[in-house]
Design a protein around this motif. Structure first.
Motif, PDB file in Angstrom:
ATOM      1  N   GLU A   6       0.820  -1.207   0.000  1.00  0.00           N
ATOM      2  CA  GLU A   6       0.000   0.000   0.000  1.00  0.00           C
ATOM      3  C   GLU A   6       0.851   1.253   0.000  1.00  0.00           C
ATOM      4  OE1 GLU A   6      -3.282   0.718   2.444  1.00  0.00           O
ATOM      5  OE2 GLU A   6      -4.067  -1.310   2.359  1.00  0.00           O
ATOM      6  N   GLY A   7       2.079   1.166   0.459  1.00  0.00           N
ATOM      7  CA  GLY A   7       2.917   2.346   0.552  1.00  0.00           C
ATOM      8  C   GLY A   7       3.382   2.816  -0.808  1.00  0.00           C
ATOM      9  N   ILE A   8       3.708   4.099  -0.918  1.00  0.00           N
ATOM     10  CA  ILE A   8       4.125   4.663  -2.198  1.00  0.00           C
ATOM     11  C   ILE A   8       5.632   4.563  -2.395  1.00  0.00           C
ATOM     12  CG2 ILE A   8       2.194   6.279  -2.202  1.00  0.00           C
ATOM     13  CD1 ILE A   8       4.238   8.485  -1.472  1.00  0.00           C
ATOM     14  N   ALA A   9       6.379   4.060  -1.396  1.00  0.00           N
ATOM     15  CA  ALA A   9       7.830   3.937  -1.495  1.00  0.00           C
ATOM     16  C   ALA A   9       8.234   2.489  -1.182  1.00  0.00           C
ATOM     17  CB  ALA A   9       8.519   4.897  -0.529  1.00  0.00           C
ATOM     18  N   PRO A  10       9.317   1.993  -1.784  1.00  0.00           N
ATOM     19  CA  PRO A  10       9.730   0.605  -1.537  1.00  0.00           C
ATOM     20  C   PRO A  10      10.165   0.331  -0.103  1.00  0.00           C
ATOM     21  CG  PRO A  10      11.376   1.787  -2.849  1.00  0.00           C
ATOM     22  CD  PRO A  10      10.158   2.654  -2.798  1.00  0.00           C
ATOM     23  N   ASN A  11      10.619   1.353   0.604  1.00  0.00           N
ATOM     24  CA  ASN A  11      11.037   1.174   2.003  1.00  0.00           C
ATOM     25  C   ASN A  11       9.959   1.630   2.985  1.00  0.00           C
ATOM     26  OD1 ASN A  11      11.292   3.895   1.421  1.00  0.00           O
ATOM     27  ND2 ASN A  11      13.159   4.181   2.633  1.00  0.00           N
ATOM     28  N   LEU A  15      10.313   2.334   7.117  1.00  0.00           N
ATOM     29  CA  LEU A  15      10.097   3.680   7.648  1.00  0.00           C
ATOM     30  C   LEU A  15       8.942   3.694   8.651  1.00  0.00           C
ATOM     31  CD1 LEU A  15      10.597   5.863   4.448  1.00  0.00           C
ATOM     32  CD2 LEU A  15      12.162   5.607   6.385  1.00  0.00           C
ATOM     33  N   LEU A  16       7.887   2.926   8.360  1.00  0.00           N
ATOM     34  CA  LEU A  16       6.775   2.818   9.310  1.00  0.00           C
ATOM     35  C   LEU A  16       7.262   2.226  10.629  1.00  0.00           C
ATOM     36  CD1 LEU A  16       3.721   2.903  10.000  1.00  0.00           C
ATOM     37  CD2 LEU A  16       3.542   0.614   8.985  1.00  0.00           C
ATOM     38  N   PHE A  17       8.081   1.175  10.549  1.00  0.00           N
ATOM     39  CA  PHE A  17       8.583   0.536  11.770  1.00  0.00           C
ATOM     40  C   PHE A  17       9.560   1.443  12.507  1.00  0.00           C
ATOM     41  CE2 PHE A  17      11.375  -2.704  13.923  1.00  0.00           C
ATOM     42  CZ  PHE A  17      10.434  -3.052  14.885  1.00  0.00           C
ATOM     43  N   ALA A  18      10.366   2.201  11.769  1.00  0.00           N
ATOM     44  CA  ALA A  18      11.291   3.144  12.411  1.00  0.00           C
ATOM     45  C   ALA A  18      10.516   4.203  13.175  1.00  0.00           C
ATOM     46  CB  ALA A  18      12.200   3.789  11.365  1.00  0.00           C
ATOM     47  N   GLY A  19       9.459   4.724  12.555  1.00  0.00           N
ATOM     48  CA  GLY A  19       8.600   5.688  13.254  1.00  0.00           C
ATOM     49  C   GLY A  19       7.934   5.055  14.458  1.00  0.00           C
ATOM     50  N   PHE A  20       7.522   3.800  14.317  1.00  0.00           N
ATOM     51  CA  PHE A  20       6.920   3.047  15.425  1.00  0.00           C
ATOM     52  C   PHE A  20       7.885   2.987  16.607  1.00  0.00           C
ATOM     53  CE2 PHE A  20       6.104  -0.799  17.797  1.00  0.00           C
ATOM     54  CZ  PHE A  20       4.717  -0.951  17.809  1.00  0.00           C
ATOM     55  N   MET A  21       9.148   2.658  16.341  1.00  0.00           N
ATOM     56  CA  MET A  21      10.138   2.543  17.415  1.00  0.00           C
ATOM     57  C   MET A  21      10.455   3.901  18.031  1.00  0.00           C
ATOM     58  SD  MET A  21      10.673  -0.583  17.885  1.00  0.00           S
ATOM     59  CE  MET A  21      11.873  -0.211  19.168  1.00  0.00           C
ATOM     60  N   GLN A 201      18.279   5.775   5.299  1.00  0.00           N
ATOM     61  CA  GLN A 201      17.040   5.617   4.533  1.00  0.00           C
ATOM     62  C   GLN A 201      16.726   6.870   3.707  1.00  0.00           C
ATOM     63  OE1 GLN A 201      15.157   2.541   4.469  1.00  0.00           O
ATOM     64  NE2 GLN A 201      17.236   2.153   5.222  1.00  0.00           N
ATOM     65  N   LYS A 202      16.053   6.643   2.578  1.00  0.00           N
ATOM     66  CA  LYS A 202      15.558   7.743   1.759  1.00  0.00           C
ATOM     67  C   LYS A 202      14.111   8.013   2.121  1.00  0.00           C
ATOM     68  CE  LYS A 202      18.594   7.038  -2.220  1.00  0.00           C
ATOM     69  NZ  LYS A 202      18.666   6.798  -3.694  1.00  0.00           N
ATOM     70  N   PHE A 203      13.754   9.308   2.189  1.00  0.00           N
ATOM     71  CA  PHE A 203      12.416   9.690   2.625  1.00  0.00           C
ATOM     72  C   PHE A 203      11.651  10.339   1.467  1.00  0.00           C
ATOM     73  CE2 PHE A 203      13.209   9.049   7.111  1.00  0.00           C
ATOM     74  CZ  PHE A 203      14.579   9.232   7.227  1.00  0.00           C
ATOM     75  N   PRO A 204      10.379   9.964   1.281  1.00  0.00           N
ATOM     76  CA  PRO A 204       9.577  10.632   0.243  1.00  0.00           C
ATOM     77  C   PRO A 204       9.167  12.023   0.690  1.00  0.00           C
ATOM     78  CG  PRO A 204       8.197   9.133   1.490  1.00  0.00           C
ATOM     79  CD  PRO A 204       9.605   8.927   1.994  1.00  0.00           C
ATOM     80  N   LYS A 205       8.905  12.890  -0.271  1.00  0.00           N
ATOM     81  CA  LYS A 205       8.408  14.221   0.046  1.00  0.00           C
ATOM     82  C   LYS A 205       6.894  14.191   0.159  1.00  0.00           C
ATOM     83  CE  LYS A 205      12.086  16.930  -2.136  1.00  0.00           C
ATOM     84  NZ  LYS A 205      12.385  18.003  -3.122  1.00  0.00           N
TER      85      LYS A 205
END
Length: 538
Positions: A6-11, A15-21, A201-205
């Motif tokens: 569902e995410g718009i980026a391959p990572n 990134l969701l888990f990093a934010g979770f932590m 990690q690369k972050f989407p805008k």
């Protein structure tokens, strides 16, 4: 679908888990601080209002981190903000650990206050990354994934509470396994983990940033109306927390509002967004403000051990529920606003039920109602703002979170501390005036425009609470009973906040029905620039 598909980026999943932590680290620190409030009261003789003010710094610092971070996130990049947050987290530990028993109370208070403030600054900076990041990664299902992101908050509180229970309780004559400083240091473990997960990690805008919108354009929906809400919270911070004279605090607020007006070319802003900001202030006061005191209150009404168990249970309940937001919306056919309205009613009922608990089982049932009500407030409010105001990018979500946290610290936590002092003092003065004269604090407690009240001395109250009921003198029994009655009255007063929120959500439901129903908005670049770029889904 999975977070990856569902995410718009391959990572997206990482990134969701990093934010979770990152939010889990904040929850661990928050829970441990809640568990060691009694240690600070006993070591330094703090009143309920002083403890509430220290706890409030755990929210006010957050405001600066998330608002400043949200405004600059799309310009400097999420990676630099993550590094700043990591540094703030480590620094907060060193400042807090400077407080030691035997110091002058004022010195200890300042170290604990500013250590907590810096910790909150780190948390706010991280949420300035995590909230808009997840909102951008999962544009088709923001409510679901923002609730998953914020399920880490109760998870962190569970881990923190279990840890303090395991190592912070007295073990015979040997005392606790670890002192409060070593307990508090535990939050550094998830801090290191989120740093590793974000590394490289690369972050989407955001959609607004990818469209090339500047800060002024992003702020237009906030405008003067939304800026006025945020500026008022700044006034309260500089006056109540920084102790600046009222004219100076109001001048700072006026300057902040003037800057918003100039940057947005005097845009009035969206009325709906202003209303959502005000409601989020109430969310912060009732959810996080209450979270900072609920273990202390239930532990006083029942026992400290039962208070911790109830805190763990409530947090686990919230953790599980936050994975069910999409299921509830889909099967009950509730819009995000409808979900919030139902939750506000349940939260008000739940607080009233908790105020009357007599047994551990009764407390579980009452707290279940309260937890069911408050679970979806914070992430769903952010999802609504992301849905309805996509051109604000990271800014509106971050300002809303900052307003909520600032309210939690300056209104919720501090207000409940004042209420505890006021109601306990009222009850003791009625029951035993001589005991009140003996056990009252040296300094009065104040809150906003309400009359000052002299609460109970934290050290003396802690000594009474440690005694078995049969060991207490009549005066000590009156002190303990008055403290419990004061806590019950505090929860009843607290219940008026979600009751007011339920009315606000009901009015919003009527508004959306009048305009054809709730649905995500889109950025109309042709309207903004006069160009021909087509809109993207919000």
């Amino acid at each position: 679908m999975s977070a990856t598909t569902e995410g718009i980026a391959p990572n997206a999943k990482r990134l969701l888990f990093a934010g979770f932590m990152a939010i889990l680290a904040a929850g661990v620190g928050f829970a441990i601080r809640g568990g060691i409030l009694a240690n600070w009261a006993a070591d330094f003789g703090f009143t309920g209002a002083q403890l509430g003010a220290i706890g409030g710094a755990g929210f006010t610092g957050f405001c600066f981190g998330i608002i400043i971070g949200g405004i600059i996130a799309d310009k400097i990049g999420y990676g630099k903000l993550v590094v700043a947050a990591f540094v703030f987290h480590v620094l907060s530990a060193f400042v807090t650990f400077g407080a030691s028993k035997g110091q002058p109370q004022e010195t200890a208070y300042n170290l604990l206050y500013w250590g907590t403030f810096i910790f909150a600054l780190a948390n706010g900076t991280l949420e300035a990354v995590a909230n808009p990041l997840v909102s951008t990664l999962f544009p088709q299902n923001r409510t679901h994934y923002l609730n998953i992101l914020h399920s880490s908050w109760p998870a962190g509180m569970v881990l923190g509470a279990l840890f303090t229970s395991a190592v912070g309780e007295a073990h015979g004559n040997s005392g606790p396994l670890l002192g409060w400083k070593m307990q508090l240091a535990a939050f550094l473990l998830p801090t290191i983990l989120y740093g590793v997960l974000f590394l490289g990690q690369k972050f989407p805008k955001s959609e607004a940033s990818s469209k090339g919108l500047g800060i002024g354009e992003m702020l237009k929906d906030v405008g003067i109306l939304g800026g006025a809400v945020a500026s008022y919270m700044l006034v309260r911070f500089f006056h109540d927390a920084m102790n600046l004279p009222s004219p100076v605090a109001w001048a700072i607020g006026a300057v902040a509002l003037a800057i918003v007006a100039i940057v947005t070319r005097f845009s009035l802003g969206a009325v709906l967004l202003c209303v959502l900001f005000i409601i989020h202030a109430m969310v912060g006061a009732v959810e996080l403000g209450t979270d900072g005191w609920i273990q202390n209150i239930t532990g006083n009404i029942l026992t400290p051990t039962q208070g911790k168990l109830l805190f763990v249970y409530t947090s686990l309940f919230m953790f599980g529920l936050r994975f069910c937001a999409h299921f509830i919306e889909k099967n009950l056919k509730l819009s995000p606003i409808g979900l919030l309205c139902v939750c506000a009613v349940l939260a008000s009922i739940g607080l009233n039920l908790v105020s009357g608990i007599q047994t551990f089982i009764g407390a579980i049932l009452a707290l279940s109602v309260y937890a069911l009500g408050k679970t979806f407030f914070w992430p769903t409010m952010l999802a609504v703002i992301g849905d309805r105001f996509p051109r604000t990018g990271a800014i509106a979500i971050s300002i809303s979170g900052g307003i909520g946290m600032m309210s939690a610290g300056l209104l919720g936590s501090a207000g409940l501390g004042y209420a505890k002092d006021r109601f306990a003092a009222d009850e003791l003065q009625k029951a035993n005036p001589a005991a009140y004269a003996e056990f009252k604090a040296e300094k009065p407690s104040t809150f906003l425009f309400l009359a000052p009240v002299t609460g109970l001395d934290g050290t003396k109250l802690a000594d009474v609470q440690k005694m078995k009921p049969e060991e207490r003198s009549p005066a000590q029994k009156a002190v303990a009973d008055s403290s419990i009655l004061g806590d019950r009255r505090t929860l009843k007063a607290d219940s008026f906040i979600p009751a007011t929120m339920s009315i606000c959500y009901l009015l919003l439901l009527i508004y959306f029905m009048a305009i054809g129903g709730y649905k995500p908005a889109q950025i109309d670049m042709e309207k903004i620039t006069g160009g021909i770029d087509g809109p993207m889904e919000a």
